[in-house]
Design an enzyme around this catalytic site. Sequence first.
Site, short mmCIF file in Angstrom:
data_model
loop_
_atom_site.label_atom_id
_atom_site.label_comp_id
_atom_site.label_asym_id
_atom_site.label_seq_id
_atom_site.Cartn_x
_atom_site.Cartn_y
_atom_site.Cartn_z
N TRP A 102 0.80 -1.41 -0.03
CA TRP A 102 -0.13 0.23 -0.16
C TRP A 102 1.06 1.20 0.05
O TRP A 102 0.54 2.15 -0.65
CB TRP A 102 -0.98 -0.10 1.29
CG TRP A 102 -2.06 -1.09 1.07
CD1 TRP A 102 -2.37 -2.31 1.58
CD2 TRP A 102 -3.07 -1.00 -0.21
NE1 TRP A 102 -3.43 -2.85 0.96
CE2 TRP A 102 -3.78 -2.02 0.03
CE3 TRP A 102 -3.19 -0.26 -1.11
CZ2 TRP A 102 -4.94 -2.39 -0.96
CZ3 TRP A 102 -4.30 -0.49 -2.11
CH2 TRP A 102 -4.94 -1.52 -1.88
N ASP A 172 -1.24 6.47 6.53
CA ASP A 172 -2.64 5.75 5.81
C ASP A 172 -2.92 4.72 7.11
O ASP A 172 -2.23 3.77 7.49
CB ASP A 172 -1.88 4.94 4.59
CG ASP A 172 -3.18 3.95 4.16
OD1 ASP A 172 -4.00 3.80 4.81
OD2 ASP A 172 -2.79 3.44 3.04
N LYS A 196 -12.45 -1.47 6.21
CA LYS A 196 -11.69 -2.54 6.85
C LYS A 196 -12.22 -2.53 8.26
O LYS A 196 -12.42 -3.60 8.68
CB LYS A 196 -10.04 -2.21 6.82
CG LYS A 196 -9.47 -1.76 5.55
CD LYS A 196 -9.23 -3.03 4.75
CE LYS A 196 -9.27 -2.63 3.42
NZ LYS A 196 -7.94 -1.93 2.86
C1 LIG Z 1 -7.59 -1.26 1.65
C2 LIG Z 1 -6.45 -0.34 1.69
C3 LIG Z 1 -6.34 0.59 0.81
C4 LIG Z 1 -6.93 0.88 -0.56
O1 LIG Z 1 -8.41 1.35 -0.12
P1 LIG Z 1 -9.34 1.74 -1.40
O2 LIG Z 1 -10.49 2.20 -0.18
O3 LIG Z 1 -9.60 0.53 -2.05
O4 LIG Z 1 -8.86 2.69 -2.07
C5 LIG Z 1 -5.07 1.42 0.98
N1 LIG Z 1 -4.37 1.51 1.99
C6 LIG Z 1 -4.63 0.31 2.76
C7 LIG Z 1 -3.64 0.21 4.10
C8 LIG Z 1 -5.37 -0.56 2.91
O5 LIG Z 1 -5.68 -1.51 3.76
#
Ligand SMILES: *Cc1c(COP(=O)(O)O)cnc(C)c1O
Length: 362
Positions: A102, A172, A196
């Site tokens: 990511w 993030d 998540k």
């Molecule tokens: C799932 C995830 C993303 C991507 O998220 P989207 O909403 O699909 O763009 C980015 N960073 C992390 C750490 C993730 O787990």
Amino acid sequence: ANRVFNFSAGPAGLPEPVLQQAQAELLSYGDCGASIMEISHRSEPFKQILDSARNGIRTLLGFGDDFEVLLIQGGSRLQFSMIPMNLASRDQTADYIVTGAWSAKALEEAHRECNVHISWNGTDNGFDRLPGNEALIRSEDPAFAYYCSNETIHGIQFPEAPDYGAAPLVCDASSDFLSRPVDLQRHGLIYACAQKNIGPAGLTVVIIRRDLLERSSDELPGYLNFKSHSAANSMYNTPPTFAIYIMDLVCKWIINEYGGLDSLAKTNREKAELLYSVIDRHAGFYSCHAQTASRSNMNVVFRLPSDELTAAFIEQAADHSLASLAGHRSVGGIRASIYNAMPRAGVEALARFMDDFASTNG
Ligand SMILES: *Cc1c(COP(=O)(O)O)cnc(C)c1O
């Protein structure tokens, strides 16, 4: 309903009481005579939900008015672009700590918006560990420093935020948001997509230090400018009302169930410890992707001795109502995602199954 223990990495399981309340209110929210999905985002009932949801995040993470909570669409992927667009000018440099899939994708997007400096890169180690502060190579006066607190695919999680001096730290937190307390004062911006840990897909929470809003250039497209979302109180356009409603219920569930993030974090640590202890007990059979010090409390990623055993594991686990355990296609093996909503009973059931499976097949 015949619900399974759902180990999906995302969209992931939601707390059952939240789903039950949403079900009860689906045809008529309060005395509205209509679903919350069916009424104006400018209506009084929705305004209250929006305020409550944002206050829930404030209360849980314990921060004040020096930070703004923005609710934006486009997922975390849009933030990969929006963050460098808003926080750096084209000739400035942003530092990236690349620890997994990511943060690597975020870096790829940042290249399009500003200069980037990689302060640490875990590619050569297969993203199995995180850097200590002493390993970071910082550029001089970066516009911001970026990291991912929990790499969902590789199952590694920073025990605490890296030390990046005076540069605004950007995080993030998509896959560990509201799973433990966070020292917001060390950050300039923290963001997370909802699907998540905190709600359904379609909603992204961005917590930004207010002074950083001044950096956004008026040249940016309206939707892509943090300032527009702040000025419009997160209703720059029609927000994802149903997703915000669910996130509000999730925040209330955390407060009712745990009182706060300290107690929730303790439960999350104990849940993860249960699985890691089975893996360590059968060390010749199961092997963790992550090095011990970098293990994630949210995504437990491990391998079995062969692809055949991995397939058998997934199939037999499903017979025990243990669902969505296949690892990400880029890593393989097994990934058990055990976010806030995964009950302890689900983790215990998986731990028992893992014990039995290793004893039978090892
Ligand atoms: C799932 C995830 C993303 C991507 O998220 P989207 O909403 O699909 O763009 C980015 N960073 C992390 C750490 C993730 O787990």
